[in-house]
Design a protein around this motif. Structure first.
Motif, PDB file in Angstrom:
ATOM      1  N   LEU A 219      -7.391   1.624 -14.908  1.00 19.55           N
ATOM      2  CA  LEU A 219      -6.373   0.790 -15.547  1.00 19.55           C
ATOM      3  C   LEU A 219      -5.077   0.795 -14.741  1.00 19.55           C
ATOM      4  N   ALA A 220      -4.709   1.956 -14.254  1.00 18.00           N
ATOM      5  CA  ALA A 220      -3.498   2.050 -13.442  1.00 18.00           C
ATOM      6  C   ALA A 220      -3.639   1.227 -12.164  1.00 18.00           C
ATOM      7  N   ALA A 221      -4.811   1.315 -11.519  1.00 12.04           N
ATOM      8  CA  ALA A 221      -5.025   0.578 -10.273  1.00 12.04           C
ATOM      9  C   ALA A 221      -5.073  -0.925 -10.514  1.00 12.04           C
ATOM     10  N   THR A 222      -5.717  -1.342 -11.604  1.00 10.86           N
ATOM     11  CA  THR A 222      -5.822  -2.774 -11.897  1.00 10.86           C
ATOM     12  C   THR A 222      -4.468  -3.385 -12.207  1.00 10.86           C
ATOM     13  N   SER A 223      -3.674  -2.702 -13.022  1.00  7.64           N
ATOM     14  CA  SER A 223      -2.366  -3.233 -13.407  1.00  7.64           C
ATOM     15  C   SER A 223      -1.352  -3.162 -12.276  1.00  7.64           C
ATOM     16  N   ALA A 224      -1.540  -2.256 -11.341  1.00  5.59           N
ATOM     17  CA  ALA A 224      -0.559  -2.061 -10.278  1.00  5.59           C
ATOM     18  C   ALA A 224      -0.803  -2.948  -9.065  1.00  5.59           C
TER      19      ALA A 224
ATOM     20  N   THR B 277      -4.262  -8.061  -6.799  1.00  4.51           N
ATOM     21  CA  THR B 277      -5.658  -8.488  -6.900  1.00  4.51           C
ATOM     22  C   THR B 277      -6.227  -8.210  -8.285  1.00  4.51           C
ATOM     23  N   GLY B 278      -5.906  -7.033  -8.826  1.00  2.00           N
ATOM     24  CA  GLY B 278      -6.399  -6.680 -10.151  1.00  2.00           C
ATOM     25  C   GLY B 278      -5.861  -7.609 -11.220  1.00  2.00           C
ATOM     26  N   ARG B 279      -4.582  -7.925 -11.155  1.00  4.82           N
ATOM     27  CA  ARG B 279      -3.984  -8.817 -12.154  1.00  4.82           C
ATOM     28  C   ARG B 279      -4.546 -10.238 -12.044  1.00  4.82           C
ATOM     29  N   ALA B 280      -4.765 -10.699 -10.819  1.00 10.22           N
ATOM     30  CA  ALA B 280      -5.337 -12.028 -10.628  1.00 10.22           C
ATOM     31  C   ALA B 280      -6.769 -12.098 -11.158  1.00 10.22           C
ATOM     32  N   SER B 281      -7.535 -11.025 -10.941  1.00 11.48           N
ATOM     33  CA  SER B 281      -8.909 -10.984 -11.445  1.00 11.48           C
ATOM     34  C   SER B 281      -8.931 -11.007 -12.965  1.00 11.48           C
TER      35      SER B 281
END
Length: 310
Positions: free
Chosen positions: A54-59, A62-66
């Motif tokens: 979750l930390a990696a996705t929100s930070a 690329t994670g936010r766009a996905s």
């Protein structure tokens, strides 16, 4: 351009990812044994991995766009709800680690899990359950699947005089089969979200919800698990799961799907044998089962011959 050195790095990464999965089985199995609650062990493993993801996705951008692409795909029904629940099957695999790995030994647990994966992968590919086109059942893949079933029989032969734990072999078999279906489901999420990181995070999140519900039922029936062990290394199973997934993301770009699968299976089995060897639990039948499973994976990976054209 792929170079021999980049291919070597890819193989090494895939093997190390398989070893990480074997070590995860050992840690989660021991954690479940000490807690007296395999579901709680799986919950701790998934929870640790989910926090990091979750930390990696929100930070990351690329994670936010996905995540945005995923929401759009669900909203417009390009991605169905049932295609987003692969994490439940991942949770079942981790749960089976907590329930059965300590009793069976990591090597026997891994042989059964790989057997389930190979047979399930054969059927999932044939049905076209994943995002790609259906793949025919070739003779090498059918022979490989049959050999993995034989490998399980060889591996459990030493346990026939003590059948008390034999029923536990069903857990990694079913959990391994579930991984084949999970890979197909996660493939749909990855395709529509355009990001492996987000697909992995969703997988962990869905599995976490399933495990919370399961643990609530266990606590209601049996009460709370035992006290948390003081050994810190028992709590890194979730991180090892992330390592295993990340290694496949890196390796598939340099060595392809076929060599990735064979290398990862080799890593799982070699790591499992070494772990059981150091604990003095390695039986001759299990070693033979591991060797036969490696042969089966290699046979199943023989590419289909295509007729020449022109």
């Amino acid at each position: 351009m792929k170079t021999p050195s980049s291919a070597l790095y890819g193989v090494v990464a895939a093997v190390l990812g398989g070893v990480a999965l074997a070590v995860q089985s050992r840690l989660n199995g021991e954690l479940g044994r000490q807690l007296g609650d395999g579901v709680a062990a799986a919950l701790i493993s998934f929870g640790g991995g989910l926090v990091v993801l979750l930390a990696a996705t929100s930070a990351t951008r690329t994670g936010r766009a996905s995540a945005a692409r995923f929401r759009d795909a669900v909203r417009h029904r390009r991605l169905r709800a049932w295609q987003c629940v692969g994490g439940v099957l991942g949770a079942f695999y981790v749960l089976s680690q907590g329930l059965a790995a300590a009793a069976l030994g990591v090597a026997l647990f891994t042989v059964a899990g790989v057997a389930g994966q190979v047979v399930s992968g054969l059927l999932v590919d044939r049905a076209g359950f994943g995002p790609g086109d259906p793949r025919p059942v070739t003779t090498p893949r059918a022979v490989g699947a049959l050999l993995t079933v034989v490998a399980v029989g060889v591996a459990v032969a030493d346990r026939l005089d003590a059948p008390g734990h034999l029923w536990l072999i069903l857990l990694p078999l079913l959990a391994g089969a579930g991984l084949g279906v999970q890979q197909g489901l996660n493939g749909h999420v990855g395709k529509h979200s355009g990001g492996v990181l987000f697909a992995t995070t969703l997988n962990f999140g869905v599995g976490m919800v399933a495990l919370v519900v399961a643990e609530a039922v266990v606590v209601a029936v049996r009460g709370l698990p035992g006290p948390l062990p003081s050994d810190w290394h028992l709590y890194v199973g979730g991180l090892l799961g992330i390592v295993a997934i990340s290694s496949t993301v890196y390796a598939v770009r340099t060595i392809g799907v076929l060599m990735l699968g064979l290398s990862a299976v080799a890593g799982q089995l070699i790591g499992a044998v070494l772990l059981d060897l150091t604990s003095g639990r390695l039986a001759t039948g299990t070693v033979l089962g591991v060797a036969l499973t490696l042969v089966a994976a290699a046979v199943a990976g023989v590419p289909r011959r295509t007729a020449p054209t022109g």
